[in-house]
Design a protein around this motif. Structure first.
Motif, PDB file in Angstrom:
ATOM      1  N   GLU A  13      42.639 108.527  47.709  1.00  0.00           N
ATOM      2  CA  GLU A  13      42.153 109.873  48.038  1.00  0.00           C
ATOM      3  C   GLU A  13      43.056 110.611  49.017  1.00  0.00           C
ATOM      4  OE1 GLU A  13      40.541 107.041  48.322  1.00  0.00           O
ATOM      5  OE2 GLU A  13      38.924 107.121  46.839  1.00  0.00           O
ATOM      6  N   ASP A  14      43.994 109.880  49.647  1.00  0.00           N
ATOM      7  CA  ASP A  14      44.821 110.538  50.677  1.00  0.00           C
ATOM      8  C   ASP A  14      46.142 111.101  50.162  1.00  0.00           C
ATOM      9  OD1 ASP A  14      45.888 108.088  50.145  1.00  0.00           O
ATOM     10  OD2 ASP A  14      46.266 107.556  52.252  1.00  0.00           O
ATOM     11  N   LYS A  15      46.364 111.057  48.844  1.00  0.00           N
ATOM     12  CA  LYS A  15      47.598 111.612  48.271  1.00  0.00           C
ATOM     13  C   LYS A  15      47.915 113.020  48.785  1.00  0.00           C
ATOM     14  CE  LYS A  15      50.391 109.156  45.940  1.00  0.00           C
ATOM     15  NZ  LYS A  15      50.377 108.622  44.575  1.00  0.00           N
ATOM     16  N   PRO A  16      46.923 113.912  48.819  1.00  0.00           N
ATOM     17  CA  PRO A  16      47.224 115.279  49.285  1.00  0.00           C
ATOM     18  C   PRO A  16      47.708 115.318  50.731  1.00  0.00           C
ATOM     19  CG  PRO A  16      45.098 115.201  48.176  1.00  0.00           C
ATOM     20  CD  PRO A  16      45.522 113.784  48.360  1.00  0.00           C
ATOM     21  N   LEU A  17      47.239 114.395  51.544  1.00  0.00           N
ATOM     22  CA  LEU A  17      47.650 114.382  52.943  1.00  0.00           C
ATOM     23  C   LEU A  17      49.083 113.889  53.077  1.00  0.00           C
ATOM     24  CD1 LEU A  17      44.412 112.880  54.549  1.00  0.00           C
ATOM     25  CD2 LEU A  17      44.985 115.288  54.115  1.00  0.00           C
ATOM     26  N   LYS A  18      49.476 112.991  52.156  1.00  0.00           N
ATOM     27  CA  LYS A  18      50.845 112.471  52.194  1.00  0.00           C
ATOM     28  C   LYS A  18      51.851 113.454  51.609  1.00  0.00           C
ATOM     29  CE  LYS A  18      49.613 107.578  51.935  1.00  0.00           C
ATOM     30  NZ  LYS A  18      49.376 106.483  50.972  1.00  0.00           N
ATOM     31  N   TYR A  19      51.406 114.252  50.668  1.00  0.00           N
ATOM     32  CA  TYR A  19      52.303 115.209  49.990  1.00  0.00           C
ATOM     33  C   TYR A  19      51.708 116.613  50.048  1.00  0.00           C
ATOM     34  CZ  TYR A  19      54.118 110.795  48.248  1.00  0.00           C
ATOM     35  OH  TYR A  19      54.626 109.520  48.156  1.00  0.00           O
ATOM     36  N   PRO A  20      51.552 117.150  51.246  1.00  0.00           N
ATOM     37  CA  PRO A  20      50.837 118.433  51.382  1.00  0.00           C
ATOM     38  C   PRO A  20      51.517 119.599  50.670  1.00  0.00           C
ATOM     39  CG  PRO A  20      51.831 117.773  53.483  1.00  0.00           C
ATOM     40  CD  PRO A  20      51.966 116.606  52.555  1.00  0.00           C
ATOM     41  N   THR A  21      52.873 119.599  50.650  1.00  0.00           N
ATOM     42  CA  THR A  21      53.567 120.780  50.106  1.00  0.00           C
ATOM     43  C   THR A  21      53.265 120.986  48.624  1.00  0.00           C
ATOM     44  OG1 THR A  21      55.305 120.318  51.692  1.00  0.00           O
ATOM     45  CG2 THR A  21      55.778 121.990  50.050  1.00  0.00           C
ATOM     46  N   ILE A  22      53.263 119.892  47.874  1.00  0.00           N
ATOM     47  CA  ILE A  22      53.034 120.049  46.441  1.00  0.00           C
ATOM     48  C   ILE A  22      51.600 120.512  46.171  1.00  0.00           C
ATOM     49  CG2 ILE A  22      52.348 117.658  45.849  1.00  0.00           C
ATOM     50  CD1 ILE A  22      54.842 119.515  43.733  1.00  0.00           C
ATOM     51  N   PHE A  23      50.654 120.031  46.960  1.00  0.00           N
ATOM     52  CA  PHE A  23      49.269 120.475  46.773  1.00  0.00           C
ATOM     53  C   PHE A  23      49.097 121.908  47.261  1.00  0.00           C
ATOM     54  CE2 PHE A  23      48.718 116.012  46.116  1.00  0.00           C
ATOM     55  CZ  PHE A  23      47.683 115.935  45.200  1.00  0.00           C
ATOM     56  N   ASN A  24      49.853 122.238  48.284  1.00  0.00           N
ATOM     57  CA  ASN A  24      49.751 123.584  48.822  1.00  0.00           C
ATOM     58  C   ASN A  24      50.344 124.641  47.896  1.00  0.00           C
ATOM     59  OD1 ASN A  24      51.173 125.772  50.864  1.00  0.00           O
ATOM     60  ND2 ASN A  24      49.040 125.251  51.275  1.00  0.00           N
ATOM     61  N   THR A  25      51.392 124.266  47.142  1.00  0.00           N
ATOM     62  CA  THR A  25      52.047 125.240  46.265  1.00  0.00           C
ATOM     63  C   THR A  25      51.437 125.261  44.867  1.00  0.00           C
ATOM     64  OG1 THR A  25      53.722 123.611  45.648  1.00  0.00           O
ATOM     65  CG2 THR A  25      54.277 125.107  47.455  1.00  0.00           C
ATOM     66  N   ALA A  26      50.475 124.376  44.604  1.00  0.00           N
ATOM     67  CA  ALA A  26      49.855 124.341  43.281  1.00  0.00           C
ATOM     68  C   ALA A  26      48.720 125.359  43.193  1.00  0.00           C
ATOM     69  CB  ALA A  26      49.332 122.942  42.994  1.00  0.00           C
ATOM     70  N   ALA A  57      35.045 102.261  38.656  1.00  0.00           N
ATOM     71  CA  ALA A  57      35.730 100.968  38.739  1.00  0.00           C
ATOM     72  C   ALA A  57      36.597 100.862  39.988  1.00  0.00           C
ATOM     73  CB  ALA A  57      36.571 100.744  37.487  1.00  0.00           C
ATOM     74  N   VAL A  58      37.220 101.948  40.389  1.00  0.00           N
ATOM     75  CA  VAL A  58      38.101 101.894  41.569  1.00  0.00           C
ATOM     76  C   VAL A  58      37.407 102.425  42.829  1.00  0.00           C
ATOM     77  CG1 VAL A  58      40.210 102.042  40.179  1.00  0.00           C
ATOM     78  CG2 VAL A  58      39.204 104.143  41.099  1.00  0.00           C
ATOM     79  N   GLU A  59      36.098 102.675  42.697  1.00  0.00           N
ATOM     80  CA  GLU A  59      35.306 103.204  43.823  1.00  0.00           C
ATOM     81  C   GLU A  59      35.952 104.454  44.421  1.00  0.00           C
ATOM     82  OE1 GLU A  59      34.432  99.989  46.484  1.00  0.00           O
ATOM     83  OE2 GLU A  59      33.559  98.767  44.887  1.00  0.00           O
ATOM     84  N   PHE A  60      36.269 105.342  43.535  1.00  0.00           N
ATOM     85  CA  PHE A  60      36.877 106.618  43.917  1.00  0.00           C
ATOM     86  C   PHE A  60      35.926 107.409  44.818  1.00  0.00           C
ATOM     87  CE2 PHE A  60      37.562 111.192  42.603  1.00  0.00           C
ATOM     88  CZ  PHE A  60      38.792 111.353  43.216  1.00  0.00           C
ATOM     89  N   ARG A  61      36.433 107.817  45.983  1.00  0.00           N
ATOM     90  CA  ARG A  61      35.602 108.579  46.920  1.00  0.00           C
ATOM     91  C   ARG A  61      35.847 110.075  46.693  1.00  0.00           C
ATOM     92  NH1 ARG A  61      38.073 104.969  50.239  1.00  0.00           N
ATOM     93  NH2 ARG A  61      39.086 106.676  51.371  1.00  0.00           N
ATOM     94  N   ARG A  62      35.015 110.602  45.814  1.00  0.00           N
ATOM     95  CA  ARG A  62      35.165 111.974  45.346  1.00  0.00           C
ATOM     96  C   ARG A  62      35.172 112.988  46.494  1.00  0.00           C
ATOM     97  NH1 ARG A  62      32.221 111.144  41.590  1.00  0.00           N
ATOM     98  NH2 ARG A  62      33.703 111.333  39.896  1.00  0.00           N
TER      99      ARG A  62
END
Ligand code: MG
Ligand code: ZN
Length: 230
Positions: A142-155, A168-173
């Protein structure tokens, strides 16, 4: 840093030319970015199949070495062209422009550009697209956006893929949504699965909304520069 700045400046100029070409041809362009393995190609294959019924669609697919993805996408029946980048871990406007030299853009309503799997430099390279979609699978954390903020910010849209695996992976929505929105307030997030019948419906609804508003007014192109240094 100076060299990198010049490269990005040159890319911005080429991207502006591309955007103008797209606008004149009346083709709406969507780029897809994600880390490797997030499921971009499966997502795009289903998307192309669905859209082909009503729109004239093409796709460019960037890959470091193999043309496996391009061959998969060809099965959708849409026009597909591979861009092999070799050692370069992103697409740039020049590569896109050269790939499109062979294509008559007037023959398309929609063009997808699947970038090389990478969440870092694709953020800085404008490809002349109207909209950029970032994909993130439930298996990535779930922390991908925090690690790669620029790509999420420009999307313009965040797509969560492989929703069929969420339990199955207990994804924390809630965490995932909060993280996406902490780096890009207000961005729309949709959840998808290519394994469910109609699993891409939320994405298609969003896309159709864009098409209804933007394709009919081709002058409404995006003008913000994406040349943000990471
Ligand atoms: Mg791929
Ligand atoms: Zn790169």
């Amino acid at each position: 840093v100076e060299v990198r700045k010049n490269i990005l400046k040159k890319n911005d100029a080429l991207a502006a030319e591309l955007r103008e070409r797209f606008r004149r041809a009346g083709v709406f362009v969507v780029s897809l970015v994600s880390s490797p393995g997030a499921g971009k190609t499966a997502f795009l294959e289903v998307t192309l199949r669905h859209l082909r019924e009503r729109w004239r669609v093409g796709a460019l697919v960037g890959d470091l070495a193999t043309d496996n993805d391009a061959r998969r996408l060809v099965r959708s029946g849409a026009d597909v062209q591979q861009i092999t980048t070799g050692t370069v871990c992103h697409l740039d406007a020049d590569m896109v422009g050269r790939a499109l030299e062979k294509w008559d853009l007037d023959a398309y309503d929609l063009l997808f550009i699947e970038n090389v799997g990478n969440l870092v430099c694709p953020a800085s390279y404008d490809l002349g697209e109207n909209l950029r979609v970032v994909l993130m699978s439930v298996t990535e954390g779930e922390d991908k956006p925090l690690k790669y903020p620029t790509i999420f910010n420009t999307a313009d849209l965040a797509v969560i893929t492989k929703a069929d695996l969420a339990d199955a992976v207990e994804f924390r929505r809630d965490d995932a949504y909060a993280n996406v929105r902490s780096v890009h307030p207000g961005i729309r997030v949709v959840e998808t699965s290519t394994r469910w019948a109609d699993g891409l419906a939320p994405w298609f609804r969003q896309l159709e909304q864009w098409l209804a508003t933007e394709v009919r007014t081709p002058t409404a192109v995006r003008s913000t520069s994406r040349a943000t240094l990471p």
